[in-house]
Scaffold this active site. Structure first.
Site, short mmCIF file in Angstrom:
data_model
loop_
_atom_site.label_atom_id
_atom_site.label_comp_id
_atom_site.label_asym_id
_atom_site.label_seq_id
_atom_site.Cartn_x
_atom_site.Cartn_y
_atom_site.Cartn_z
N HIS A 203 0.82 -1.22 0.00
CA HIS A 203 0.00 0.00 0.00
C HIS A 203 0.85 1.27 0.00
CE1 HIS A 203 -3.56 -2.54 1.71
NE2 HIS A 203 -3.38 -2.71 0.44
N GLU B 111 -7.26 -11.33 17.75
CA GLU B 111 -8.56 -12.00 17.70
C GLU B 111 -8.70 -12.81 16.42
OE1 GLU B 111 -11.18 -8.23 16.18
OE2 GLU B 111 -10.57 -8.25 18.29
P1 OAD Z 1 -6.95 -3.51 10.34
O1 OAD Z 1 -7.07 -2.32 11.22
O2 OAD Z 1 -8.07 -3.83 9.45
O3 OAD Z 1 -6.70 -4.80 11.23
C1 OAD Z 1 -5.76 -4.82 12.27
C2 OAD Z 1 -5.70 -6.21 12.82
O4 OAD Z 1 -4.66 -6.26 13.78
C3 OAD Z 1 -6.98 -6.67 13.51
O5 OAD Z 1 -7.31 -7.98 13.04
C4 OAD Z 1 -6.60 -6.71 15.00
O6 OAD Z 1 -7.25 -7.76 15.69
C5 OAD Z 1 -5.11 -6.98 14.90
N1 OAD Z 1 -4.32 -6.49 16.04
C6 OAD Z 1 -4.47 -5.32 16.74
N2 OAD Z 1 -3.51 -5.19 17.66
C7 OAD Z 1 -2.72 -6.29 17.55
C8 OAD Z 1 -1.55 -6.73 18.23
N3 OAD Z 1 -0.98 -6.03 19.21
N4 OAD Z 1 -1.01 -7.93 17.86
C9 OAD Z 1 -1.58 -8.66 16.87
N5 OAD Z 1 -2.68 -8.28 16.20
C10 OAD Z 1 -3.24 -7.11 16.53
O7 OAD Z 1 -5.56 -3.36 9.56
P2 OAD Z 1 -5.09 -4.07 8.18
O8 OAD Z 1 -5.55 -5.46 8.11
O9 OAD Z 1 -3.65 -3.78 8.06
O10 OAD Z 1 -5.38 0.20 3.49
O11 OAD Z 1 -5.88 -3.20 7.13
C11 OAD Z 1 -5.65 -3.41 5.79
C12 OAD Z 1 -5.75 -2.11 5.02
O12 OAD Z 1 -6.98 -1.47 5.31
C13 OAD Z 1 -4.73 -1.07 5.39
O13 OAD Z 1 -3.48 -1.26 4.75
C14 OAD Z 1 -5.37 0.20 4.94
C15 OAD Z 1 -6.74 -0.06 5.51
O14 OAD Z 1 -7.78 0.64 4.95
C16 OAD Z 1 -5.44 1.34 2.81
O15 OAD Z 1 -5.43 2.44 3.34
C17 OAD Z 1 -5.48 1.14 1.33
#
Ligand code: OAD
Length: 238
Positions: free
Chosen positions: A116, A213
């Protein structure tokens, strides 16, 4: 479970890691979904689409400037450090991230495949020149190109845009060929990145997920480790 994951990591010959916002959460960087997530506070349509930028480049840049300033004050955590150490020990480890925060680079990871883009890169909307810019706060909002004075945009991928083609191909190739995929801190709902998980499985790789989770892919992976990335990952190289 941790013992099994350690064993698979030791045994793997072509390992790949895929990270998402969760790996940076323990550094104090907000995730997108879930409690405190950016998309709970802000509307992606207003801030992270080409249409939003066209409508109001100043507003979009103010949001990115705010995020860049917040990132100046944080440090990579034990999760990022684990991945950098793993790559140091095993240079064949391919690291793919959806994060734009630059924390993998700062932890010492090299050749990170940034699906990204990178919040520290800017691209001219007129001449197309791409440069690194670490100024935060920015002097001028919206910033302009030093070469042609055209409007600069953040070097990130917005909703509705394609992923950087070379980067995506390398990520796909690495996943198609890997024997182990370690998926860390992603909600696995944003495509095409999320498609890398079923793709690894269909090519016969073992898949380990580390997340606070369960996610939509948890039921399909070989091992799901629930907890904080910064606590679980360092255990995997012991
Ligand atoms: P999300 O915010 O959708 O998901 C974050 C994930 O991290 C969730 O499943 C949480 O449960 C997990 N999480 C949080 N804290 C954690 C920790 N300490 N250890 C392990 N897991 C943890 O983020 P992404 O999946 O990265 O794109 O989102 C994907 C894309 O959506 C991003 O790159 C961005 C966003 O919109 C764009 O902006 C194009």
């Amino acid at each position: 479970m941790i013992e099994k994951a350690r064993e698979w990591i030791r045994e793997s010959r072509r390992p790949v890691a895929l990270t998402g916002a969760g790996i940076s959460a323990e550094s104090g960087v907000p995730t997108f979904r879930g409690a405190g997530g950016l998309w709970r506070q802000f509307r992606a349509e207003d801030l992270a689409t080409p249409q939003a930028f066209h409508r109001d480049p100043k507003l979009v840049w103010e949001w990115y400037d705010f995020r860049r300033q917040s990132l100046k004050g944080v440090e990579p955590n034990a999760g990022h450090t684990f991945l950098a150490r793993w790559q140091m020990r095993r240079p064949e480890v391919v690291l793919i991230t959806q994060n734009v925060d630059g924390l993998h680079d700062r932890a010492g990871s090299r050749n990170v495949l940034k699906l990204h883009g990178d919040i520290w890169m800017v691209r001219c909307t007129v001449c197309g020149r791409e440069t690194r810019n670490e100024e935060a706060p920015l002097d001028e909002i919206p910033p302009s190109c030093a070469d042609c004075t055209g409007l600069l945009r953040p070097g990130v991928v917005w909703f509705g845009e394609s992923l950087p083609p070379g980067v995506w191909e390398r990520a796909e190739d690495a996943v198609d060929d890997c024997d182990l995929l370690l998926v860390v801190g992603t909600s696995a709902v944003v495509y095409p990145a999320a498609g890398l998980v079923p793709s690894a499985k269909s090519h016969g790789a073992r898949v380990i997920e580390v997340n606070l989770e369960e996610t939509p892919v948890s039921g399909t992976v070989d091992l799901s480790l629930l907890g904080k990335a910064g606590e679980i990952l360092p255990e995997l190289l012991r």
